[in-house]
Design a protein around this motif. Structure first.
Motif, short mmCIF file in Angstrom:
data_model
loop_
_atom_site.label_atom_id
_atom_site.label_comp_id
_atom_site.label_asym_id
_atom_site.label_seq_id
_atom_site.Cartn_x
_atom_site.Cartn_y
_atom_site.Cartn_z
N GLY A 21 67.31 -6.49 13.02
CA GLY A 21 67.21 -7.29 11.81
C GLY A 21 68.11 -8.51 11.83
N ALA A 22 69.13 -8.50 12.69
CA ALA A 22 70.07 -9.61 12.82
C ALA A 22 70.21 -10.00 14.29
CB ALA A 22 71.41 -9.23 12.22
N TRP A 23 69.10 -9.99 15.03
CA TRP A 23 69.16 -10.21 16.48
C TRP A 23 69.77 -11.55 16.85
CZ3 TRP A 23 66.63 -14.22 18.83
CH2 TRP A 23 65.60 -14.83 18.12
N ARG A 24 69.61 -12.57 16.04
CA ARG A 24 70.20 -13.88 16.36
C ARG A 24 71.72 -13.83 16.32
NH1 ARG A 24 66.25 -17.96 16.35
NH2 ARG A 24 64.30 -17.32 15.37
N GLU A 25 72.27 -12.94 15.52
CA GLU A 25 73.71 -12.78 15.43
C GLU A 25 74.24 -11.76 16.43
OE1 GLU A 25 75.63 -14.71 13.51
OE2 GLU A 25 73.79 -15.74 12.92
N SER A 26 73.35 -11.06 17.09
CA SER A 26 73.76 -10.03 18.06
C SER A 26 72.96 -10.17 19.35
CB SER A 26 73.60 -8.64 17.45
OG SER A 26 72.30 -8.45 16.95
N GLU A 27 72.79 -11.41 19.80
CA GLU A 27 72.00 -11.69 21.00
C GLU A 27 72.51 -10.95 22.23
OE1 GLU A 27 72.03 -15.94 21.37
OE2 GLU A 27 70.23 -16.14 20.13
N HIS A 28 73.81 -10.68 22.27
CA HIS A 28 74.39 -10.03 23.45
C HIS A 28 73.87 -8.61 23.68
CE1 HIS A 28 76.97 -9.01 20.04
NE2 HIS A 28 77.34 -7.93 20.71
N PHE A 29 73.11 -8.06 22.74
CA PHE A 29 72.50 -6.75 22.92
C PHE A 29 71.18 -6.83 23.68
CE2 PHE A 29 75.10 -5.74 19.15
CZ PHE A 29 75.75 -4.61 19.61
N TYR A 30 70.63 -8.03 23.86
CA TYR A 30 69.27 -8.19 24.37
C TYR A 30 69.22 -9.08 25.60
CZ TYR A 30 68.66 -6.39 19.70
OH TYR A 30 68.77 -5.63 18.58
N THR A 31 68.20 -8.89 26.42
CA THR A 31 67.99 -9.73 27.60
C THR A 31 67.36 -11.05 27.16
OG1 THR A 31 65.73 -8.97 28.04
CG2 THR A 31 67.55 -7.65 29.00
N GLU A 32 67.36 -12.02 28.07
CA GLU A 32 66.73 -13.31 27.77
C GLU A 32 65.24 -13.14 27.49
OE1 GLU A 32 68.13 -16.34 27.26
OE2 GLU A 32 70.06 -15.34 27.44
N ARG A 33 64.57 -12.26 28.21
CA ARG A 33 63.15 -12.00 27.97
C ARG A 33 62.94 -11.39 26.58
NH1 ARG A 33 59.36 -11.18 32.27
NH2 ARG A 33 58.76 -9.17 31.42
N GLU A 34 63.78 -10.44 26.22
CA GLU A 34 63.66 -9.82 24.90
C GLU A 34 63.92 -10.84 23.79
OE1 GLU A 34 65.00 -5.30 26.19
OE2 GLU A 34 66.52 -6.74 25.55
N LEU A 35 64.92 -11.70 23.98
CA LEU A 35 65.21 -12.72 22.98
C LEU A 35 64.02 -13.68 22.81
CD1 LEU A 35 68.92 -13.51 23.93
CD2 LEU A 35 68.12 -12.32 21.86
N ALA A 36 63.43 -14.07 23.93
CA ALA A 36 62.26 -14.96 23.86
C ALA A 36 61.10 -14.27 23.15
CB ALA A 36 61.86 -15.40 25.26
N ALA A 37 60.90 -12.99 23.44
CA ALA A 37 59.82 -12.23 22.79
C ALA A 37 60.08 -12.06 21.30
CB ALA A 37 59.65 -10.87 23.47
N LEU A 38 61.33 -11.83 20.92
CA LEU A 38 61.67 -11.68 19.51
C LEU A 38 61.48 -12.99 18.75
CD1 LEU A 38 64.85 -9.43 19.79
CD2 LEU A 38 62.58 -8.75 18.98
N GLU A 39 61.89 -14.09 19.37
CA GLU A 39 61.71 -15.40 18.74
C GLU A 39 60.23 -15.71 18.58
OE1 GLU A 39 63.71 -19.77 19.13
OE2 GLU A 39 63.11 -18.82 21.01
N LEU A 40 59.44 -15.42 19.61
CA LEU A 40 57.99 -15.64 19.54
C LEU A 40 57.37 -14.73 18.48
CD1 LEU A 40 55.59 -17.19 20.73
CD2 LEU A 40 55.38 -15.34 22.42
#
Length: 175
Positions: A84-103
């Motif tokens: 729910g706050a992935w942008r504030e906790s990006e260090h929990f996710y891979t670059e691929r996961e972050l891109a997928a979440l943003e998309l």
């Protein structure tokens, strides 16, 4: 000394419509579409996308289901809680996961309206969001990620509209 406290929860709201029973051909088609959409993708990535879209769409039924499926697939409680706050906790996710979440957010919310649809901003899904995802996924993978996002949004709309109640799902029961 221990005292047991009785907690009274609010009553469960009844479903409005048992759509899967009333439109079984549509339900079966959705199940097949979902299976085709996630083919070849990491199951944990798929569940993260489904959870995030379900959060945005306020689909409690799908949040319940996909949180449990994510745990069954080996996902950590911490990463699920932080979605729910992935942008504030990006260090929990891979670059691929972050891109997928943003998309996922861009496709799910479809903000921007018609004023941006024909402008240089790239329409509803901003070019920069799409390009970040395209840099991290091969084209076929990206097509499947977009398909997963699209399918979970359809499931969410069934869940929210029909007021499907969370809390009864058990992993492995829907496939």
């Amino acid at each position: 000394m221990t005292t047991e406290e009785t907690v009274e929860y609010a009553p469960e709201r009844p479903a409005r419509l048992a759509w899967a029973e009333l439109a079984p051909d549509v339900y079966r088609a959705m199940v097949r579409l979902e299976a085709a959409a996630k083919k070849g993708l990491d199951p944990r990535l798929v569940e993260l996308v489904k959870i995030r879209a379900s959060q945005l769409n306020n689909c409690a039924f799908c949040l319940d289901m996909h949180s449990k499926d994510a745990l069954a697939a080996g996902e950590s409680v911490e990463r699920i809680v932080q979605l729910g706050a992935w942008r504030e906790s990006e260090h929990f996710y891979t670059e691929r996961e972050l891109a997928a979440l943003e998309l996922t957010e861009a496709v799910t919310v479809l903000a921007g309206g018609t004023s941006q649809a024909f402008g240089t901003g790239g329409g509803f899904v901003p070019d920069e969001v799409y390009e970040r995802a395209a840099e991290r996924f091969e084209e076929a993978e990206l097509a499947h990620v977009i398909a997963v996002i699209t399918v979970i949004n359809a499931w969410n709309r069934f869940g929210v509209t029909c007021r499907m109640a969370p809390g009864h799902y058990r992993p492995g029961a829907h496939t």
